[in-house]
Design a protein around this motif. Structure first.
Motif, mmCIF file in Angstrom:
data_model
loop_
_atom_site.group_PDB
_atom_site.id
_atom_site.type_symbol
_atom_site.label_atom_id
_atom_site.label_comp_id
_atom_site.label_asym_id
_atom_site.label_seq_id
_atom_site.Cartn_x
_atom_site.Cartn_y
_atom_site.Cartn_z
ATOM 1 N N LEU A 149 0.830 -1.204 0.000
ATOM 2 C CA LEU A 149 0.000 0.000 0.000
ATOM 3 C C LEU A 149 0.868 1.260 0.000
ATOM 4 N N ALA A 150 1.878 1.291 0.862
ATOM 5 C CA ALA A 150 2.724 2.486 0.953
ATOM 6 C C ALA A 150 3.439 2.745 -0.367
ATOM 7 N N LEU A 151 3.922 1.700 -1.012
ATOM 8 C CA LEU A 151 4.647 1.871 -2.267
ATOM 9 C C LEU A 151 3.701 2.237 -3.407
ATOM 10 N N ALA A 152 2.512 1.637 -3.408
ATOM 11 C CA ALA A 152 1.533 1.977 -4.451
ATOM 12 C C ALA A 152 1.102 3.435 -4.326
ATOM 13 N N GLN A 153 0.950 3.922 -3.086
ATOM 14 C CA GLN A 153 0.568 5.319 -2.888
ATOM 15 C C GLN A 153 1.652 6.277 -3.369
ATOM 16 N N ARG A 154 2.872 5.790 -3.462
ATOM 17 C CA ARG A 154 3.966 6.606 -3.990
ATOM 18 C C ARG A 154 4.036 6.560 -5.517
ATOM 19 N N GLY A 155 3.136 5.800 -6.124
ATOM 20 C CA GLY A 155 3.086 5.754 -7.575
ATOM 21 C C GLY A 155 3.796 4.593 -8.215
ATOM 22 N N HIS A 156 4.306 3.655 -7.417
ATOM 23 C CA HIS A 156 4.982 2.492 -7.980
ATOM 24 C C HIS A 156 3.960 1.465 -8.475
ATOM 25 N N ALA A 157 4.296 0.767 -9.523
ATOM 26 C CA ALA A 157 3.479 -0.354 -10.006
ATOM 27 C C ALA A 157 3.861 -1.594 -9.199
ATOM 28 N N ILE A 158 2.868 -2.224 -8.584
ATOM 29 C CA ILE A 158 3.125 -3.306 -7.639
ATOM 30 C C ILE A 158 2.467 -4.602 -8.113
ATOM 31 N N ASP A 159 3.221 -5.687 -8.049
ATOM 32 C CA ASP A 159 2.670 -7.040 -8.157
ATOM 33 C C ASP A 159 2.849 -7.706 -6.803
ATOM 34 N N LEU A 160 1.766 -8.196 -6.238
ATOM 35 C CA LEU A 160 1.808 -8.857 -4.944
ATOM 36 C C LEU A 160 1.509 -10.344 -5.141
ATOM 37 N N TYR A 161 2.449 -11.188 -4.750
ATOM 38 C CA TYR A 161 2.294 -12.636 -4.866
ATOM 39 C C TYR A 161 2.074 -13.228 -3.478
ATOM 40 N N ASP A 162 1.069 -14.085 -3.374
ATOM 41 C CA ASP A 162 0.753 -14.718 -2.100
ATOM 42 C C ASP A 162 0.553 -16.210 -2.335
ATOM 43 N N ALA A 163 1.157 -17.020 -1.458
ATOM 44 C CA ALA A 163 1.035 -18.471 -1.610
ATOM 45 C C ALA A 163 -0.375 -18.959 -1.331
ATOM 46 N N HIS A 164 -1.169 -18.129 -0.664
ATOM 47 C CA HIS A 164 -2.528 -18.534 -0.292
ATOM 48 C C HIS A 164 -3.533 -17.557 -0.900
ATOM 49 N N SER A 179 -0.214 -18.230 -5.503
ATOM 50 C CA SER A 179 0.932 -18.101 -6.407
ATOM 51 C C SER A 179 2.231 -18.021 -5.609
ATOM 52 N N PRO A 180 2.652 -19.117 -4.989
ATOM 53 C CA PRO A 180 3.902 -19.083 -4.224
ATOM 54 C C PRO A 180 5.088 -18.758 -5.132
ATOM 55 N N ARG A 181 5.988 -17.958 -4.619
ATOM 56 C CA ARG A 181 7.184 -17.585 -5.358
ATOM 57 C C ARG A 181 8.397 -17.624 -4.427
ATOM 58 N N GLU A 182 9.567 -17.865 -5.033
ATOM 59 C CA GLU A 182 10.844 -17.728 -4.351
ATOM 60 C C GLU A 182 11.533 -16.476 -4.885
ATOM 61 N N VAL A 183 12.452 -15.935 -4.093
ATOM 62 C CA VAL A 183 13.219 -14.780 -4.558
ATOM 63 C C VAL A 183 13.948 -15.113 -5.848
ATOM 64 N N SER A 184 14.403 -16.357 -5.945
ATOM 65 C CA SER A 184 15.155 -16.776 -7.140
ATOM 66 C C SER A 184 14.308 -16.810 -8.404
ATOM 67 N N ASP A 185 12.984 -16.681 -8.268
ATOM 68 C CA ASP A 185 12.115 -16.653 -9.450
ATOM 69 C C ASP A 185 12.203 -15.313 -10.187
ATOM 70 N N PHE A 186 12.821 -14.319 -9.565
ATOM 71 C CA PHE A 186 12.865 -12.978 -10.144
ATOM 72 C C PHE A 186 14.312 -12.562 -10.412
ATOM 73 N N ARG A 187 14.448 -11.688 -11.390
ATOM 74 C CA ARG A 187 15.758 -11.108 -11.716
ATOM 75 C C ARG A 187 15.611 -9.584 -11.679
ATOM 76 N N PRO A 188 15.488 -9.032 -10.467
ATOM 77 C CA PRO A 188 15.179 -7.603 -10.355
ATOM 78 C C PRO A 188 16.254 -6.735 -10.996
ATOM 79 N N GLY A 189 15.772 -5.710 -11.709
ATOM 80 C CA GLY A 189 16.673 -4.774 -12.357
ATOM 81 C C GLY A 189 17.054 -5.140 -13.765
ATOM 82 N N GLU A 190 16.689 -6.347 -14.215
ATOM 83 C CA GLU A 190 17.017 -6.766 -15.581
ATOM 84 C C GLU A 190 16.104 -6.019 -16.551
ATOM 85 N N THR A 191 16.680 -5.290 -17.458
ATOM 86 C CA THR A 191 15.887 -4.414 -18.332
ATOM 87 C C THR A 191 16.030 -4.727 -19.808
ATOM 88 N N HIS A 192 17.000 -5.579 -20.205
ATOM 89 C CA HIS A 192 17.179 -5.789 -21.635
ATOM 90 C C HIS A 192 16.018 -6.596 -22.204
#
Length: 351
Positions: free
Chosen positions: A7-22, A167-180
């Motif tokens: 919520l705090a980040l979305a209110q700052r204008g960031h685009a947010i994806d929230l993943y929850d295992a349940h 949608s359970p996720r691990e940190v290793s499922d993402f490559r943050p900062g990859e832009t190419h």
């Protein structure tokens, strides 16, 4: 923690994806089972001064955070009442000795107030002479955790947060900062999974708790009430519409099996000794869950790799300290440094 931060980040204008295992109701999370008491002085008997300061911060911040939500969330700051039976006078004296010691360490905590006779009746008329004395801790509070989870979800949806349930996720499922190319990768990953992060944060362990929810129309309590007990302090948290959350158990175990007969009997018997109206109440739910806990029982933040922040270890104080942890994280996001973390003794691990 994840919903507050989203919520705090979305209110700052960031685009947010929230993943929850349940699912959206918070099933599988300690946050859904909690009593959500905001009681820094009461909890000072079993925790560190930094956590107490976080709890005081939370009491100031929760009204601001809830005011941002559209849906109703029950929030009460009507103090805590602590009771004991005559045979437990010694345990009560030791408990209050700890509270007074912690007030000397942190003088900003309010003074305990002894209540006897008419003063006790005025403070909590429903006790009807069942107890001769009590101690009142002013300023402490509670909220309705399930209403809060629902209201946060509603606000996140309104802000366009993309919600991925089951949608359970691990940190290793993402490559943050990859832009190419069209990588579809995030700029940053925040891991607030509690015990779900044990694959990533090996030191996490579960502390089992058992909670009973009772609908008791014959009982009216004005505030959370704690009962000194030979094995552990039992709490009764009155929510709206005569719903009561009763709990206490704290077991070093990751066991998620149903509540034991012994624990359930102790909780229900203790509640009955506080108010006989619980005898005709209806058991709505008996729930168990495990709190995510680090070896020192304190929360922490990890920044071990670029663009990944892990927030965990809120233990039994999740609702009490989550506003403080939120503000620590936001300071780290903004400045890569957090004066609040130093004020609250929150360890920030860096890679």
């Amino acid at each position: 923690m994840g919903r507050l931060l989203s919520l705090a980040l979305a209110q700052r204008g960031h685009a947010i994806d929230l993943y929850d295992a349940h699912g959206p109701q918070g099933d599988g999370a300690a946050a859904r089972v909690a009593a959500a008491m905001l009681a820094p002085l009461a909890e000072s008997a079993i925790t560190e001064p930094g956590v107490v300061r976080m709890g005081q911060h939370g009491l100031r911040r929760w009204p601001e955070l809830i005011a941002q939500l559209e849906q109703h969330v029950f929030l009460q700051q009507n103090g805590t009442l602590i009771l004991w039976h005559r045979q437990d006078q010694g345990d009560a004296a030791r408990f209050f000795g700890l509270l007074e010691k912690n007030r000397r360490i942190n003088p900003s905590l309010p003074a305990m107030q002894e209540k006897t006779g008419a003063a006790l009746h005025d403070c909590e008329p429903a006790l009807q002479g069942r107890f001769n004395q009590a101690v009142y801790l002013p300023g402490e509070g509670q909220l309705d955790n399930r209403q809060l989870l629902t209201a946060l979800l509603d606000k996140l949806s309104a802000l366009g947060v993309r919600l991925h349930w089951e949608s359970p996720r691990e940190v290793s499922d993402f490559r943050p900062g990859e832009t190419h190319g069209d990588s579809g990768q995030p700029d940053f990953v925040f891991d607030c999974r509690g015990l779900g992060a044990r694959t990533q944060w090996k030191q996490l362990r579960g502390i089992r708790g058992e909670v009973v929810r009772i609908h008791a129309p014959e009982v009216t309590l004005q505030r959370p009430t704690r009962l000194i007990h030979p094995r552990y302090p039992i709490y009764i948290a009155p929510k709206e519409d005569h719903l009561f959350v009763i709990g206490a158990t704290e077991i070093e175990s990751d066991d998620m099996s149903p509540a034991s007969v012994r624990s359930t009997l102790e909780l229900l018997s203790a509640a009955y000794t506080v108010h006989s109206g619980f005898a005709e109440g209806r058991i709505v739910e008996i729930a168990t869950q495990c709190r995510p806990t680090l070896p020192d029982n304190l929360p922490a933040v990890r920044l071990l790799t670029p663009r990944v922040m892990e927030v965990n270890g809120l233990y039994r104080h999740g609702f009490m300290i989550s506003p403080a942890m939120l503000d620590v994280v936001l300071e780290l996001v903004d400045h890569n440094d957090s004066p609040l973390a130093r004020e609250f003794d929150v360890v920030v691990h860096r890679g």
